[in-house]
Scaffold this active site. Structure first.
Site, PDB file in Angstrom:
ATOM      1  N   HIS A 285      26.395 -27.900   5.755  1.00 59.58           N
ATOM      2  CA  HIS A 285      26.433 -28.739   6.965  1.00 59.58           C
ATOM      3  C   HIS A 285      25.104 -29.473   7.165  1.00 59.58           C
ATOM      4  O   HIS A 285      24.609 -29.607   8.287  1.00 59.58           O
ATOM      5  CB  HIS A 285      26.751 -27.889   8.202  1.00 59.58           C
ATOM      6  N   ASP A 348      27.522 -21.072   7.895  1.00 61.66           N
ATOM      7  CA  ASP A 348      28.959 -21.077   7.633  1.00 61.66           C
ATOM      8  C   ASP A 348      29.333 -22.143   6.610  1.00 61.66           C
ATOM      9  O   ASP A 348      28.614 -23.108   6.405  1.00 61.66           O
ATOM     10  CB  ASP A 348      29.734 -21.326   8.935  1.00 61.66           C
ATOM     11  N   GLU A 349      30.459 -21.946   6.007  1.00 56.85           N
ATOM     12  CA  GLU A 349      31.100 -22.945   5.145  1.00 56.85           C
ATOM     13  C   GLU A 349      30.145 -23.557   4.119  1.00 56.85           C
ATOM     14  O   GLU A 349      30.199 -24.753   3.834  1.00 56.85           O
ATOM     15  CB  GLU A 349      31.745 -24.044   6.004  1.00 56.85           C
ATOM     16  N   ALA A 350      29.283 -22.710   3.549  1.00 55.35           N
ATOM     17  CA  ALA A 350      28.366 -23.183   2.503  1.00 55.35           C
ATOM     18  C   ALA A 350      29.112 -23.170   1.165  1.00 55.35           C
ATOM     19  O   ALA A 350      28.731 -22.475   0.213  1.00 55.35           O
ATOM     20  CB  ALA A 350      27.123 -22.305   2.458  1.00 55.35           C
ATOM     21  N   LEU A 351      30.160 -23.970   1.105  1.00 58.83           N
ATOM     22  CA  LEU A 351      31.095 -23.888  -0.011  1.00 58.83           C
ATOM     23  C   LEU A 351      30.523 -24.436  -1.308  1.00 58.83           C
ATOM     24  O   LEU A 351      31.004 -24.087  -2.386  1.00 58.83           O
ATOM     25  CB  LEU A 351      32.386 -24.641   0.355  1.00 58.83           C
TER      26      LEU A 351
END
Length: 538
Positions: A285, A348-351
């Site tokens: 993000h 979060d969401e550190a894909l």
């Protein structure tokens, strides 16, 4: 003149005298469940403000033969300087509607509203006692926070027009009662995303005012994301010059807060009993930062600004030392102007960040936050990288099991609960809701209410819960009216879950109390969603 004494003796049902018997006769039932007291009224009798409070207090003892009337010569009297800010807030709310001067006086000498210290120890740091006598409303608390919470209750005991910004006709009456109250959890939070769409300081203050009315004590400000960097960092000026220049949809401008504006927001929240928690999401993000500084990218090339709504594609360069110099500068500058204890690092969401790199990243970042005197909180993914039990993972998942969070709870971490399919305020109410998203499901008001924070996650019991926070993401929200439509009435639901006892949890009793807030919100100009699940008071 000394303050009028509160009614003596323990609360109902342990002491039932003549007056108490009259109260029980007038009511359908006084239901005591654990430490929660719920007062219900017969269908033939209109509910009084005592039956319409949100959040539900722990104990309410009505005194039907007493009414307090606020008069033009009444003063707000304080016996301790810790009550001054709450007294000033109450006066600022009531002066426009009543037209009364409501002078704040040191010491207790006359009729009016009285703020005292030395409350019953059982109310703790956030609780209060409120006693309504014929001549005074007396609020006792042990801290400033307790006085703020007592004032929130008093506001709901006054007529809805007391919230008006212009002078209204009285009388300004409060029903007789003794209330003893304290929260279930220490943390009752609300989050506003100002990164996807930017909101001005005045818009943020408006939301702070609205959440303060429901005993919310933490305000989480999501200040960076792929679409925008929203706070001036003096050692990295391009973050706002470039990263703060746009938002979802592509609107251009200086869409950020100066540090002075941020400090003003923090101070404003404090005058409402609220602590600000800043969030800078990392290592994912982060496209707004990657577009601002080439060196934060592994290939040394700036990323283009992003105005869409996809997630998971960005990452700071984990292997570069400059990444951690950047993070330390941000943490140092923001911590210096943030008096609260917590610093939110996202996580979060550190894909696009491999797991090994994610661990390496957190191992370097967590000590930086600690170095500058803050306690790390973050979205729950980060907790798998550390065994530090002082840190606060914020659970946002949609399932009722998470092995890493359960393990953290068993070690001793306190968990902040924000399950997306229950309390994300940006989820659509139903399929026809024009704003919001539905990736976590449709979340009508009853759904938002229908879970127990202390028994929701497997392996995470009541004693492991720090509290409840209601996040509001703004991919589809552009105005204050948009914020209000998605937050109300679900924000008060989150406040109830965070404050009121588990024993008092009952939708059929809660819904009418929630519906009673409608006239007050209309006076305040809050653009709320009139759910058909709620019996709205006319």
């Amino acid at each position: 003149m000394s303050p009028s004494p509160p009614p003596q003796g323990p609360p109902l049902p342990w002491r039932i005298g003549v007056k108490s018997k009259r109260v029980l006769t007038a009511l359908t039932a006084l239901v005591i469940a654990g430490s929660g007291v719920l007062v219900t009224t017969p269908s033939a009798t209109a509910a009084t403000p005592l039956q319409e409070l949100v959040p539900q207090p722990v104990q309410i003892q009505p005194h039907t033969d007493i009414t307090f009337t606020l008069t033009t010569d009444a003063k707000i009297q304080i016996a301790t300087d810790s009550a001054r800010k709450p007294a000033e807030l109450l006066a600022s709310i009531l002066r426009p509607s009543t037209g009364f001067p409501l002078t704040i006086a040191d010491g207790v000498t006359s009729e009016g509203i009285v703020l005292l210290n030395n409350a019953d120890p059982k109310v703790g740091q956030d609780g209060y006692q409120l006693d309504v006598t014929p001549k005074q409303v007396i609020i006792r608390a042990n801290t400033t926070a307790g006085h703020f919470n007592g004032i929130s209750t008093l506001r709901q005991l006054l007529p809805p027009k007391a919230e008006a910004k212009t002078k209204q006709a009285g009388p300004w009456q409060v029903p007789g009662a003794s209330i003893l109250d304290y929260p279930r959890y220490q943390h009752r939070g609300a989050m506003l995303d100002v990164a996807r769409h930017f909101f001005t300081p005045d818009q943020v203050k408006r939301y702070i005012d609205q959440i303060a009315a429901f005993k919310i004590n933490y305000f989480h400000l999501h200040l960076s994301d792929d679409q925008g960097w929203r706070l001036e960092i003096k050692s990295w000026p391009e973050l706002t010059k470039i990263g703060g220049s746009t938002e979802v949809g592509g609107r251009k401008g200086n869409l950020y807060y100066t540090q002075d504006q941020y400090k003003d927001l923090v101070a404003y929240a404090q005058t409402r009993g609220i602590t600000v928690i800043p969030e800078f999401d990392m290592p994912g993000h982060t496209n707004a930062a990657l577009a601002s500084y080439a060196e934060l990218n592994c290939d040394g090339k700036k990323r283009p600004l992003y105005t869409g709504t996809d997630v998971g594609f960005s990452s700071l360069c984990i292997s570069k030392d400059i990444t951690y110099k950047f993070i330390e500068d941000v943490v140092k500058e923001v911590s210096a102007i943030t008096p609260g204890q917590y610093f939110h690092i996202g996580g979060d969401e550190a894909l696009s960040t491999p797991d090994a790199d994610f661990v390496k990243f957190m191992n370097r970042v967590l000590p930086i936050v600690k170095k500058y005197g803050k306690t790390t909180t973050g979205w729950h993914e980060f907790i798998k990288t550390t065994k530090d039990t002082s840190l606060v993972p914020q659970f946002w998942g949609t399932e009722t099991s998470d092995a890493n969070v359960a393990a953290a709870a068993q070690r001793g971490n306190k968990i902040l609960m924000s399950p997306a399919n229950r309390i994300y305020l940006d989820m659509k109410y139903n399929k026809n809701t024009k704003l919001g998203q539905d990736w976590a499901g449709l979340v009508e008001v009853k759904t938002a209410y229908g879970w127990n924070p202390g028994a929701y996650l497997n392996g995470v019991g009541e004693n492991s819960i720090r509290g409840v926070e209601a996040p509001l993401w703004t991919e589809t929200l552009k105005t204050s009216a948009d914020i209000e439509y998605m937050a109300f009435p679900r924000l008060p639901v989150a406040a109830e879950l965070g404050w009121s006892t588990a024993a008092s949890h009952n939708w059929d009793k809660f819904a009418p109390r929630l519906g009673a807030q409608g006239p007050r919100w209309k006076v305040q100009g809050i653009s709320y969603y009139a759910s058909t699940q709620v019996p709205w008071k006319k």
